[in-house]
Design a protein around this motif. Structure first.
Motif, PDB file in Angstrom:
ATOM      1  N   TRP A  86      42.433  48.994   9.916  1.00 51.87           N
ATOM      2  CA  TRP A  86      41.217  48.296   9.492  1.00 51.87           C
ATOM      3  C   TRP A  86      40.260  49.270   8.809  1.00 51.87           C
ATOM      4  CZ3 TRP A  86      36.060  48.897  10.938  1.00 51.87           C
ATOM      5  CH2 TRP A  86      35.191  47.896  10.494  1.00 51.87           C
ATOM      6  N   LYS A  87      40.130  50.466   9.366  1.00 51.55           N
ATOM      7  CA  LYS A  87      39.253  51.472   8.773  1.00 51.55           C
ATOM      8  C   LYS A  87      39.751  51.894   7.385  1.00 51.55           C
ATOM      9  CE  LYS A  87      37.186  53.604  12.898  1.00 51.55           C
ATOM     10  NZ  LYS A  87      35.796  53.729  12.387  1.00 51.55           N
ATOM     11  N   LEU A  88      41.074  52.049   7.247  1.00 47.14           N
ATOM     12  CA  LEU A  88      41.623  52.365   5.923  1.00 47.14           C
ATOM     13  C   LEU A  88      41.253  51.281   4.924  1.00 47.14           C
ATOM     14  CD1 LEU A  88      45.285  53.608   6.659  1.00 47.14           C
ATOM     15  CD2 LEU A  88      43.300  55.005   6.091  1.00 47.14           C
ATOM     16  N   ASN A  89      41.437  50.039   5.328  1.00 49.36           N
ATOM     17  CA  ASN A  89      41.160  48.916   4.443  1.00 49.36           C
ATOM     18  C   ASN A  89      39.682  48.847   4.070  1.00 49.36           C
ATOM     19  OD1 ASN A  89      42.115  46.359   3.142  1.00 49.36           O
ATOM     20  ND2 ASN A  89      40.625  45.468   4.571  1.00 49.36           N
ATOM     21  N   GLU A  90      38.821  49.036   5.070  1.00 49.85           N
ATOM     22  CA  GLU A  90      37.368  48.991   4.812  1.00 49.85           C
ATOM     23  C   GLU A  90      36.920  50.101   3.876  1.00 49.85           C
ATOM     24  OE1 GLU A  90      34.700  46.769   6.136  1.00 49.85           O
ATOM     25  OE2 GLU A  90      36.600  45.685   5.910  1.00 49.85           O
ATOM     26  N   ALA A  91      37.603  51.237   3.942  1.00 49.91           N
ATOM     27  CA  ALA A  91      37.244  52.375   3.088  1.00 49.91           C
ATOM     28  C   ALA A  91      37.907  52.287   1.716  1.00 49.91           C
ATOM     29  CB  ALA A  91      37.644  53.677   3.771  1.00 49.91           C
ATOM     30  N   GLY A  92      38.690  51.222   1.478  1.00 45.91           N
ATOM     31  CA  GLY A  92      39.345  51.058   0.186  1.00 45.91           C
ATOM     32  C   GLY A  92      40.531  51.970  -0.031  1.00 45.91           C
ATOM     33  N   VAL A  93      41.141  52.434   1.061  1.00 51.26           N
ATOM     34  CA  VAL A  93      42.306  53.313   0.959  1.00 51.26           C
ATOM     35  C   VAL A  93      43.569  52.455   0.924  1.00 51.26           C
ATOM     36  CG1 VAL A  93      43.635  55.151   2.047  1.00 51.26           C
ATOM     37  CG2 VAL A  93      41.124  55.183   2.165  1.00 51.26           C
ATOM     38  N   ALA A  94      44.249  52.466  -0.194  1.00 50.35           N
ATOM     39  CA  ALA A  94      45.474  51.683  -0.355  1.00 50.35           C
ATOM     40  C   ALA A  94      46.689  52.561  -0.093  1.00 50.35           C
ATOM     41  CB  ALA A  94      45.540  51.097  -1.758  1.00 50.35           C
ATOM     42  N   MET A  95      47.685  51.988   0.566  1.00 48.58           N
ATOM     43  CA  MET A  95      48.918  52.717   0.827  1.00 48.58           C
ATOM     44  C   MET A  95      49.966  52.323  -0.217  1.00 48.58           C
ATOM     45  SD  MET A  95      47.987  54.554   3.343  1.00 48.58           S
ATOM     46  CE  MET A  95      49.462  55.268   4.082  1.00 48.58           C
ATOM     47  N   HIS A  96      50.927  53.209  -0.415  1.00 52.41           N
ATOM     48  CA  HIS A  96      51.894  53.057  -1.503  1.00 52.41           C
ATOM     49  C   HIS A  96      52.879  51.929  -1.247  1.00 52.41           C
ATOM     50  CE1 HIS A  96      55.600  54.084  -3.768  1.00 52.41           C
ATOM     51  NE2 HIS A  96      54.749  54.451  -4.703  1.00 52.41           N
ATOM     52  N   GLY A  97      53.286  51.731  -0.013  1.00 50.75           N
ATOM     53  CA  GLY A  97      54.365  50.798   0.323  1.00 50.75           C
ATOM     54  C   GLY A  97      55.445  51.552   1.067  1.00 50.75           C
ATOM     55  N   ALA A  98      55.835  51.051   2.214  1.00 47.63           N
ATOM     56  CA  ALA A  98      56.658  51.831   3.132  1.00 47.63           C
ATOM     57  C   ALA A  98      58.082  52.040   2.634  1.00 47.63           C
ATOM     58  CB  ALA A  98      56.686  51.162   4.501  1.00 47.63           C
TER      59      ALA A  98
END
Length: 250
Positions: A86-98
């Motif tokens: 949730w914190k990653l999402n709120e900070a706008g940090v996108a992940m590449h894809g597993a």
């Protein structure tokens, strides 16, 4: 992966030590039996946030200090995987894809080393440049990009049909100086479903073991053909590994 939680098969110590080093070298910010977060200032730019979910249900995450500040992590708060994401999402940090990570368990490694592989299979060298060029010209750009099979990699094996190279796999040592060899495999479309890829993967993996390397099979989690091949070759899912997206802005 919580719904698939199960015990971890016995993988080699090299594999477990490698992944522990990736995620636990640094200051552990939070840890419980299911979730661990560490801060490591030495992470590369393209891996400044990483998450590993292993098949036994454990999740490990590691960030640079700058990314931890951006996400809003601090030493004194209770965390969970859900709160962290949730914190990653709120900070706008996108992940590449597993990526799925597959390895041979110790038991299946022993089976592999005793298996005799039939067919027109061999190691490829620089002398196979013309043969390999013809192979590449018969594959789509997308398949070439996805497989990342190159003749100048550390090890290359091929399967032939009527003297034509129809499937190839290549390996290269992964992540710097590790003894893990990452592999890619590509079969030309008309020759798929005939067992070429399985035999080539097994051949190159046997070679890697003979050279003191641990084979690693890595593919996107939604690549069902590739995950099916890994299982057909006797590899076992270790976990899902994800890194920050190149498009994520600090």
């Amino acid at each position: 992966m919580k719904s698939q939680e199960r015990s971890m098969p016995l993988f080699s110590q090299m594999i477990t030590d490698f992944w522990r080093a990736q995620f636990l070298n640094g200051d552990v910010l939070y840890s419980d039996e299911a979730f661990t977060v560490a801060i490591n200032p030495d992470l590369e730019e393209d891996s400044r946030v990483m998450v590993l979910e292993t098949i036994d249900g454990r999740v490990m995450a590691v960030l640079t200090p700058a990314m931890a500040d951006k996400v809003g992590l601090n030493q004194h708060e209770d965390l969970s995987e859900e709160i962290f994401r949730w914190k990653l999402n709120e900070a706008g940090v996108a992940m590449h894809g597993a990526d799925y990570l597959f390895y041979f368990s110790e038991a299946d490694k022993n089976v592999l080393l005793q298996e005799y592989l039939e067919g027109d299979l061999r190691r490829l060298t620089k002398q196979d440049d013309a043969v390999f060029s013809e192979f590449e010209s018969s594959a789509s750009e997308q398949d070439l990009d996805d497989a990342f099979v190159e003749l100048d990699h550390w090890a290359v094996f091929g399967s032939f049909e009527q003297n034509r190279l129809v499937c190839a796999a290549s390996m290269y040592p992964w992540e710097g100086n590790s003894q893990i060899a990452d592999l890619g495999v590509l079969t030309l479309t008309p020759f798929r479903g005939k067992g070429h890829a399985r035999k080539v993967v097994l051949s190159i993996c046997k070679y890697a073991y003979d050279q003191g390397y641990e084979p690693q099979y890595r593919c996107q989690f939604d690549n069902y053909a590739s995950t099916s091949l890994a299982k057909a070759a006797g590899l076992t899912l270790f976990g899902k590994w994800n890194v920050i997206s190149p498009d994520s802005i600090d």
